[in-house]
Design a protein around this motif. Sequence first.
Motif, short mmCIF file in Angstrom:
data_model
loop_
_atom_site.label_atom_id
_atom_site.label_comp_id
_atom_site.label_asym_id
_atom_site.label_seq_id
_atom_site.Cartn_x
_atom_site.Cartn_y
_atom_site.Cartn_z
N PRO A 1 29.97 8.98 -38.57
CA PRO A 1 30.87 9.01 -37.40
C PRO A 1 31.23 10.45 -37.03
N SER A 2 31.93 10.60 -35.89
CA SER A 2 32.49 11.88 -35.46
C SER A 2 33.86 11.61 -34.85
N THR A 3 34.77 12.59 -34.94
CA THR A 3 36.10 12.41 -34.36
C THR A 3 36.62 13.70 -33.77
N PHE B 1 27.75 5.36 -34.65
CA PHE B 1 26.39 5.07 -34.21
C PHE B 1 25.61 4.48 -35.38
N PHE B 2 24.71 3.54 -35.08
CA PHE B 2 23.86 2.93 -36.10
C PHE B 2 22.40 3.06 -35.71
N THR B 3 21.51 2.89 -36.68
CA THR B 3 20.10 3.16 -36.43
C THR B 3 19.47 2.21 -35.42
N ASN B 4 20.11 1.06 -35.16
CA ASN B 4 19.57 0.12 -34.18
C ASN B 4 20.04 0.42 -32.76
N GLY B 5 20.79 1.51 -32.57
CA GLY B 5 21.22 1.91 -31.23
C GLY B 5 22.63 1.51 -30.86
N SER B 6 23.35 0.81 -31.73
CA SER B 6 24.74 0.44 -31.45
C SER B 6 25.61 1.70 -31.48
N LEU B 7 26.33 1.94 -30.40
CA LEU B 7 27.17 3.13 -30.27
C LEU B 7 28.52 2.71 -29.70
N GLY B 8 29.61 3.15 -30.32
CA GLY B 8 30.92 2.76 -29.83
C GLY B 8 31.97 3.82 -30.07
N TRP C 1 35.02 2.00 -25.68
CA TRP C 1 33.78 1.61 -25.02
C TRP C 1 32.70 1.39 -26.07
N GLN C 2 31.65 0.67 -25.66
CA GLN C 2 30.54 0.39 -26.56
C GLN C 2 29.32 0.00 -25.75
N PHE C 3 28.13 0.43 -26.19
CA PHE C 3 26.91 -0.04 -25.54
C PHE C 3 25.73 0.13 -26.50
N ASP C 4 24.59 -0.47 -26.12
CA ASP C 4 23.36 -0.42 -26.89
C ASP C 4 22.49 0.69 -26.31
N VAL C 5 22.26 1.73 -27.11
CA VAL C 5 21.49 2.88 -26.64
C VAL C 5 20.05 2.48 -26.32
N GLU C 6 19.49 1.55 -27.07
CA GLU C 6 18.12 1.10 -26.79
C GLU C 6 18.04 0.41 -25.43
N GLU C 7 19.04 -0.37 -25.09
CA GLU C 7 19.03 -1.04 -23.78
C GLU C 7 19.08 -0.03 -22.64
N ARG C 8 19.79 1.06 -22.85
CA ARG C 8 19.94 2.05 -21.78
C ARG C 8 18.78 3.03 -21.72
#
Length: 418
Positions: free
Chosen positions: A118-120, A128-135, A145-152
Amino acid sequence: MKTILPTLLTLLALLTSPALADNWPSWRGPSNQGISNEINLPVEWSKDKNVAWRLAMPGAAGATPIVWEDHIFVTSVDGDDLVLLCIGTDGEEKWRRKLSSGNREVRGDEGNSAAPSPSTDGKYVWAFFTNGSLGCFDFDGKEIWQFDVEERYGDFDIAFGMTSTPVLHGDKLYLQLIHSGGAKVVALDKATGKEAWAVARKSDARQECEHSYASPIVYDGPEAKFLLTHGADYSIAYDLETGEEIWRVGGLHPPGRYDVTLRFVSSPVAKDGMVIVPSAKRGITAAVKTTGKGDITDKKEDYFWTFEVTPDVPSPLIVGDYVYLCRENGNLIALEKESGKQIYEERTNRIRHRASPVYADGKIYLTGRDGIVTVVQAGPEFKIISQNEIGEAIAASPVLSNGRIYLRTFDALWAIGE
């Protein structure tokens, strides 16, 4: 006496206040350099000596924790779920939030989907996780906020997952997405997750060399400012505001042959006008200037030196007049910073080393996969101060903050110190 005593007490309180301790807000600490200003940190401990507390984790992970004042944040797996945990410096869990499911184990005991850290900024935390989940979450655990980096930005085509840790700087969160499916560098507005800019990352790398498991860094010096990405045969610097490429350096393979499995894991470090650029396996380490323009691969004037050995997995460390490279086998190399001349290569703990070395108060902490942390004296003379064992496997790097050393093993989070 009535006026002097309160003044002395106030001064003593300020000098010993936790607020004066270093936060550790990102994977490599306050300045992305693996360096802390903390003093009087522990140098000796064991599983039952000099341990403030141990908190069991819900699952294994190699993600390095981060610390801001009395908050510790760490990513982990929890069964098949990918979670962000907030833990107090008292060792009590405050909250955990699930970002997604679908954990993936890689290479046996090498890691899983909770590899990025993580970062703060002291107000919000990004995971962030290796499957693209970022929040993004606030310190109370509320999702911002949260989104899927792979989808974008497209599916990741990379053998062992997108392990790169995003880097935070100013009002932006930067991601390097280096893989075979169309490598990109992305800047997000940290408050909203909206794209500030995104650029294709061009490279002539091929096969597995297109994959990177390293993380980007930000350099913010008086002579240069840039985002440095690392992978696919090059370190490439980008303008922080526009994403325009400033310079790139290649030639990091062993001289005379191209290794199609040479994928970068070790991340660069930059300090005082110098960038230490590692490669992998039998590749080289290069020390280049921060002020380059264009492709500097063959421009001798933009180099300080090159060295025929690279650390492969642990990231380099610059301390004072020396550069330190911790090899995968635990050997520590010390080089003169200005010349690249080798001062020594000495054995520490002959076991795989995945964690990156960290420095504080004249000491370097090297962490083996067997959980043994070797404390080495910094400087031109090699000296092992101590070797400390807690009996649990570690892939994460040590964290130095609040007068303590935090170790995230595959089983637990440990607070070393009083």
